[in-house]
Design a protein around this motif. Structure first.
Motif, PDB file in Angstrom:
ATOM      1  N   ASN A  88       0.817  -1.217   0.000  1.00 57.63           N
ATOM      2  CA  ASN A  88       0.000   0.000   0.000  1.00 57.63           C
ATOM      3  C   ASN A  88       0.852   1.269   0.000  1.00 57.63           C
ATOM      4  O   ASN A  88       0.611   2.206   0.763  1.00 57.63           O
ATOM      5  N   ASN A  89       1.854   1.250  -0.894  1.00 55.12           N
ATOM      6  CA  ASN A  89       2.714   2.409  -1.078  1.00 55.12           C
ATOM      7  C   ASN A  89       3.010   2.612  -2.564  1.00 55.12           C
ATOM      8  O   ASN A  89       2.972   1.658  -3.353  1.00 55.12           O
ATOM      9  N   ILE A  90       3.308   3.856  -2.926  1.00 50.72           N
ATOM     10  CA  ILE A  90       3.729   4.204  -4.280  1.00 50.72           C
ATOM     11  C   ILE A  90       5.162   4.684  -4.195  1.00 50.72           C
ATOM     12  O   ILE A  90       5.485   5.586  -3.398  1.00 50.72           O
ATOM     13  N   TYR A  91       6.031   4.102  -5.011  1.00 55.42           N
ATOM     14  CA  TYR A  91       7.452   4.400  -4.934  1.00 55.42           C
ATOM     15  C   TYR A  91       7.914   5.191  -6.153  1.00 55.42           C
ATOM     16  O   TYR A  91       7.552   4.871  -7.293  1.00 55.42           O
ATOM     17  N   ASN A  92       8.710   6.223  -5.856  1.00 61.68           N
ATOM     18  CA  ASN A  92       9.250   7.082  -6.912  1.00 61.68           C
ATOM     19  C   ASN A  92      10.533   6.443  -7.459  1.00 61.68           C
ATOM     20  O   ASN A  92      11.642   6.822  -7.100  1.00 61.68           O
ATOM     21  N   MET A  93      10.332   5.433  -8.307  1.00 58.11           N
ATOM     22  CA  MET A  93      11.479   4.734  -8.874  1.00 58.11           C
ATOM     23  C   MET A  93      11.081   4.047 -10.176  1.00 58.11           C
ATOM     24  O   MET A  93       9.895   3.862 -10.454  1.00 58.11           O
ATOM     25  N   ASP A  94      12.080   3.685 -10.946  1.00 55.00           N
ATOM     26  CA  ASP A  94      11.860   2.941 -12.175  1.00 55.00           C
ATOM     27  C   ASP A  94      11.233   1.594 -11.821  1.00 55.00           C
ATOM     28  O   ASP A  94      11.651   0.928 -10.863  1.00 55.00           O
ATOM     29  N   CYS A  95      10.231   1.168 -12.590  1.00 55.00           N
ATOM     30  CA  CYS A  95       9.500  -0.043 -12.233  1.00 55.00           C
ATOM     31  C   CYS A  95      10.381  -1.287 -12.322  1.00 55.00           C
ATOM     32  O   CYS A  95      10.177  -2.247 -11.561  1.00 55.00           O
ATOM     33  N   ILE A  96      11.355  -1.301 -13.224  1.00 55.35           N
ATOM     34  CA  ILE A  96      12.228  -2.472 -13.346  1.00 55.35           C
ATOM     35  C   ILE A  96      13.067  -2.627 -12.081  1.00 55.35           C
ATOM     36  O   ILE A  96      13.180  -3.720 -11.508  1.00 55.35           O
ATOM     37  N   TRP A 108       8.745  10.525 -21.705  1.00 54.15           N
ATOM     38  CA  TRP A 108       8.681   9.115 -21.363  1.00 54.15           C
ATOM     39  C   TRP A 108       7.908   8.310 -22.403  1.00 54.15           C
ATOM     40  O   TRP A 108       7.873   7.079 -22.342  1.00 54.15           O
ATOM     41  N   ASP A 109       7.261   8.994 -23.342  1.00 51.49           N
ATOM     42  CA  ASP A 109       6.445   8.306 -24.339  1.00 51.49           C
ATOM     43  C   ASP A 109       7.071   8.406 -25.731  1.00 51.49           C
ATOM     44  O   ASP A 109       6.374   8.300 -26.736  1.00 51.49           O
ATOM     45  N   LEU A 139      -0.136  -5.071  -8.395  1.00 55.45           N
ATOM     46  CA  LEU A 139       1.063  -4.328  -8.779  1.00 55.45           C
ATOM     47  C   LEU A 139       0.736  -3.422  -9.955  1.00 55.45           C
ATOM     48  O   LEU A 139       0.187  -3.869 -10.963  1.00 55.45           O
ATOM     49  N   SER A 140       1.068  -2.138  -9.795  1.00 57.79           N
ATOM     50  CA  SER A 140       0.887  -1.165 -10.871  1.00 57.79           C
ATOM     51  C   SER A 140       2.261  -0.595 -11.214  1.00 57.79           C
ATOM     52  O   SER A 140       2.733   0.351 -10.579  1.00 57.79           O
ATOM     53  N   PRO A 141       2.950  -1.158 -12.222  1.00 60.35           N
ATOM     54  CA  PRO A 141       4.318  -0.709 -12.522  1.00 60.35           C
ATOM     55  C   PRO A 141       4.398   0.682 -13.122  1.00 60.35           C
ATOM     56  O   PRO A 141       5.446   1.325 -13.040  1.00 60.35           O
ATOM     57  N   PHE A 142       3.306   1.140 -13.748  1.00 57.50           N
ATOM     58  CA  PHE A 142       3.278   2.496 -14.344  1.00 57.50           C
ATOM     59  C   PHE A 142       2.083   3.210 -13.717  1.00 57.50           C
ATOM     60  O   PHE A 142       0.999   3.286 -14.305  1.00 57.50           O
ATOM     61  N   CYS A 143       2.280   3.744 -12.540  1.00 56.73           N
ATOM     62  CA  CYS A 143       1.160   4.171 -11.695  1.00 56.73           C
ATOM     63  C   CYS A 143       0.375   5.342 -12.270  1.00 56.73           C
ATOM     64  O   CYS A 143      -0.841   5.380 -12.164  1.00 56.73           O
ATOM     65  N   GLY A 144       1.057   6.321 -12.877  1.00 61.19           N
ATOM     66  CA  GLY A 144       0.349   7.494 -13.373  1.00 61.19           C
ATOM     67  C   GLY A 144      -0.383   8.202 -12.251  1.00 61.19           C
ATOM     68  O   GLY A 144       0.162   8.469 -11.179  1.00 61.19           O
ATOM     69  N   ALA A 145      -1.665   8.498 -12.463  1.00 66.01           N
ATOM     70  CA  ALA A 145      -2.470   9.214 -11.472  1.00 66.01           C
ATOM     71  C   ALA A 145      -3.093   8.296 -10.432  1.00 66.01           C
ATOM     72  O   ALA A 145      -3.948   8.724  -9.668  1.00 66.01           O
ATOM     73  N   PHE A 198       4.744   1.846  -8.811  1.00 68.89           N
ATOM     74  CA  PHE A 198       5.961   2.585  -9.123  1.00 68.89           C
ATOM     75  C   PHE A 198       5.633   3.693 -10.116  1.00 68.89           C
ATOM     76  O   PHE A 198       4.809   3.503 -11.018  1.00 68.89           O
ATOM     77  N   GLU A 199       6.262   4.855  -9.927  1.00 66.99           N
ATOM     78  CA  GLU A 199       6.017   5.995 -10.801  1.00 66.99           C
ATOM     79  C   GLU A 199       7.235   6.916 -10.759  1.00 66.99           C
ATOM     80  O   GLU A 199       7.765   7.216  -9.679  1.00 66.99           O
ATOM     81  N   LEU A 200       7.699   7.356 -11.930  1.00 68.78           N
ATOM     82  CA  LEU A 200       8.885   8.201 -12.014  1.00 68.78           C
ATOM     83  C   LEU A 200       8.601   9.667 -11.722  1.00 68.78           C
ATOM     84  O   LEU A 200       9.473  10.397 -11.241  1.00 68.78           O
ATOM     85  N   GLU A 201       7.399  10.143 -12.034  1.00 62.20           N
ATOM     86  CA  GLU A 201       7.091  11.571 -11.919  1.00 62.20           C
ATOM     87  C   GLU A 201       6.456  11.869 -10.553  1.00 62.20           C
ATOM     88  O   GLU A 201       5.371  11.370 -10.241  1.00 62.20           O
ATOM     89  N   GLN A 202       7.106  12.711  -9.758  1.00 67.50           N
ATOM     90  CA  GLN A 202       6.598  13.036  -8.433  1.00 67.50           C
ATOM     91  C   GLN A 202       5.234  13.727  -8.504  1.00 67.50           C
ATOM     92  O   GLN A 202       4.380  13.556  -7.623  1.00 67.50           O
ATOM     93  N   GLU A 203       5.012  14.483  -9.573  1.00 66.27           N
ATOM     94  CA  GLU A 203       3.728  15.172  -9.753  1.00 66.27           C
ATOM     95  C   GLU A 203       2.565  14.190  -9.702  1.00 66.27           C
ATOM     96  O   GLU A 203       1.538  14.442  -9.062  1.00 66.27           O
ATOM     97  N   TYR A 204       2.730  13.053 -10.366  1.00 73.80           N
ATOM     98  CA  TYR A 204       1.645  12.079 -10.425  1.00 73.80           C
ATOM     99  C   TYR A 204       1.552  11.262  -9.136  1.00 73.80           C
ATOM    100  O   TYR A 204       0.461  10.822  -8.758  1.00 73.80           O
ATOM    101  N   ILE A 205       2.682  11.091  -8.461  1.00 73.83           N
ATOM    102  CA  ILE A 205       2.633  10.434  -7.156  1.00 73.83           C
ATOM    103  C   ILE A 205       1.821  11.276  -6.175  1.00 73.83           C
ATOM    104  O   ILE A 205       1.005  10.758  -5.408  1.00 73.83           O
ATOM    105  N   ASP A 206       2.015  12.582  -6.215  1.00 75.45           N
ATOM    106  CA  ASP A 206       1.259  13.479  -5.328  1.00 75.45           C
ATOM    107  C   ASP A 206      -0.236  13.400  -5.620  1.00 75.45           C
ATOM    108  O   ASP A 206      -1.060  13.364  -4.697  1.00 75.45           O
TER     109      ASP A 206
END
Length: 603
Positions: free
Chosen positions: A11-19, A69-70, A229-235, A252-260
């Protein structure tokens, strides 16, 4: 089984590459994965918004979303796909599922990579988006679907993946014009791409999916308590759906904006173990016991109520003259009944419900897009009916009564007893709590204890009615009795939280719709003002589909004409139904004025 790993916790979202993140997970630790990888379609130059360019029906030129990223080289994209899919295969159990979103830009690569890695594809699902964005160039067909691959890690010789076949057949998805209750679910899912307000409240992601799409995946391939598991969490839509339906999640999500954004959405999820759509129990269409006993304790809740001193406040008196109404197309004369007052709601039709019901034609399915207090639903709703309201806490309340009556009964008992011990301050504690996190449980308590049961909101959308000092709320035993009666009556009803136009799209010939929208000039602040022109267009659409409807919309108070000019070509009959005297007007102006409300019918 994955518990709280030293590095990765549930039950956490991590600011890191999913791999990198998945490499920290134990093998066979995930029950279900939903992957929405970059589609690799941000190519071909930057489009800009230019509202000086007048495109027919669009009002300007549209931009193309460009994200770094796209946008990858094709070979790099294929390598990237193999890397994250390889890790995904390692962590997902053989009994689990993998769902992957894509379009024609990348789905072929996904398919090929899955075959290379021996991830068997169970189904290719077409997500049909009937309200997709129009094609602007005029050089190709309008893209109206996305592809979803459903796979598993057990291989073709060992198929252990979990599939809730009964749910796939029996669950009802009101927005899907292709799915028939009781029939096998097909691989074409008709799900509009529009999102509800709460899905976009804290911000949005360029490729954000509607939560109802994700919930469908979970309802047929996951169980309560599973780990998503959501490797590309987005919003965070995957995580929000998981929490709402009783699953754990890791993302996992690389962009802090979307983690927030995701964290704010997750914090707003309330009653996640209560307010689910009966996820793990199938909705059957067997006939329920439709018998009903009279409920003696009724509380009228309307700004305009009867002024007959002989009527006790808690007993609803119905005009017996309704039985003399002639209606050749009547639905075998709907039985006249007393309607239990489970929820006070401004503008309630409890006094008129039996009179309105007497005009109902024969019908296959009943639709009510503006549910409110549900008086008409009680009389004319049958299994398979659709009841809707744009106010989410109200729908949460009705779903609790339908699916979790013991929870709401116990809740009311506990809150009522707290109120007696801390009178009247506890009421305001609950009101403050509700305004911070609106929900169906607190709404039920507030409407049973506020002044005259008036549902009133201020300009900021906050519930602001005061406590009724001369009463201490309905006794828990009475409330429990009423909830039990309603629970029996609304089994098989589909409760939805949609824009009323979405619900009306679902109707077809043979259905009947009762509409009780906010009247012209209404000041109910929990909804936006009704666009009357759009509303009249919707009535015309119903006419074209030969869907019968009844509309309560305006009326008269004394000599004051409160009628709205409804186009005469839309309806065939209009009558006035008496609704007592205006108590509000008597209090304010010392005048007694009789009130009549209009009922329009297109048959």
């Amino acid at each position: 089984m994955l518990k709280n790993n030293k590095q990765i916790k549930l039950n956490n979202i991590y600011n890191m590459d999913c791999i990198d993140g998945m490499k920290r997970l134990p093998e066979n630790s995930i029950d279900i994965a939903i992957a929405d990888p970059p589609y690799n379609l941000s190519k071909g130059g930057n489009w800009k918004w230019d509202n000086s360019v007048d495109l027919p029906g669009m009002g300007g030129n549209w931009n193309k979303v460009m994200q770094s990223w796209d946008n990858m080289d094709l070979v790099d994209y294929f390598k990237f796909t193999l890397l994250w899919l390889k890790e995904l295969k390692r962590v997902v159990k053989p009994t689990g599922s993998i769902w992957i979103h894509g379009t024609y830009h990348n789905i072929g690569i996904m398919n090929f990579a899955m075959q290379i890695l021996d991830i068997e594809i169970i189904n290719e699902v077409i997500w049909y988006k009937r309200n997709s964005f129009p094609n602007l160039s005029g050089r190709r067909l309008t893209a109206s679907h996305e592809t979803i691959l459903w796979g598993h890690t057990g291989g073709s010789k060992k198929r252990e993946y979990y599939f809730n076949y009964d749910n796939s057949k029996e669950l009802i998805f009101p927005e899907d014009n292709l799915k028939q209750p009781g029939k096998q679910m097909r691989t074409v899912w008709d799900i509009p791409n529009n999102k509800k307000k709460e899905e976009l409240k804290y911000g949005k992601h360029p490729t954000q999916k509607p939560i109802r799409l994700i919930e469908r995946m979970l309802k047929i391939s996951a169980k309560k308590g599973d780990v998503l598991l959501s490797p590309f969490c987005g919003a965070g839509t995957d995580c929000v759906a998981a929490k709402t339906l009783g699953l754990n999640y890791i993302a996992f999500e690389l962009e802090q904006e979307y983690i927030d954004i995701s964290k704010k959405r997750l914090e707003a999820v309330k009653l996640d173990k209560i307010l689910n759509d009966s996820m793990y129990s199938t909705l059957n269409s067997k006939k329920k016991d439709r018998s009903i006993d009279n409920i003696e304790q009724i509380t009228l809740s309307s700004l305009i109520i009867g002024n007959d001193k002989s009527n006790k406040e808690d007993v609803l008196t119905v005009d017996s003259k309704v039985n003399s109404i002639s209606n050749d197309d009547c639905n075998n004369r709907i039985k006249e009944e007393t309607i239990p007052s489970i929820l006070k709601w401004t503008g309630s039709k409890r006094k008129q419900a039996n009179k309105i019901a007497a005009y109902f034609p024969k019908y296959d399915r009943y639709f009510e897009p503006f549910l409110g207090g549900g008086a008409m639903l009680y009389l004319v709703g049958t299994p398979g009916s659709y009841a809707n309201d744009i106010y989410l806490p109200l729908i949460e309340f009705w779903k609790l009564v339908q699916n979790d009556k013991d929870i709401i009964i116990q809740y009311y008992n506990d809150e009522w007893n707290k109120l007696q011990r801390n009178f009247p301050d506890y009421y305001y504690n609950v009101r403050d709590r509700f305004n911070k996190q609106p929900n169906g449980l607190d709404l039920s308590f507030l409407t049973r204890t506020c002044v005259n049961g008036i549902v009133r909101f201020n300009k900021d959308g906050k519930f602001n009615n005061s406590f009724h000092l001369s009463r201490k709320g309905m006794k828990p035993s009475t409330f429990a009795n009423i909830v039990n009666k309603w629970n029996k009556r609304i089994q098989g009803v589909n409760f939805t939280n949609l824009d009323y136009r979405e619900m009306l799209e679902m109707t077809k010939t043979g259905d009947v719709v009762y509409l009780d929208p906010p009247y012209a000039g209404s000041n109910n602040r929990y909804i936006e003002n009704l666009d009357v022109d759009l509303f009249m267009n919707e009535l015309e659409k119903l006419n074209k589909k030969d869907v019968k409807w009844l509309l309560s919309f305006d009326g008269q108070r004394g000599e004051d004409n409160l009628e709205y000019p409804v186009p005469e070509n839309l309806y065939k009959r209009k009558i006035f139904l008496p609704n007592g005297n205006s108590t509000l007007n008597q209090v304010l102006n010392g005048e007694v004025k009789k009130v009549e409300e209009s009922l329009y019918m297109n048959f």
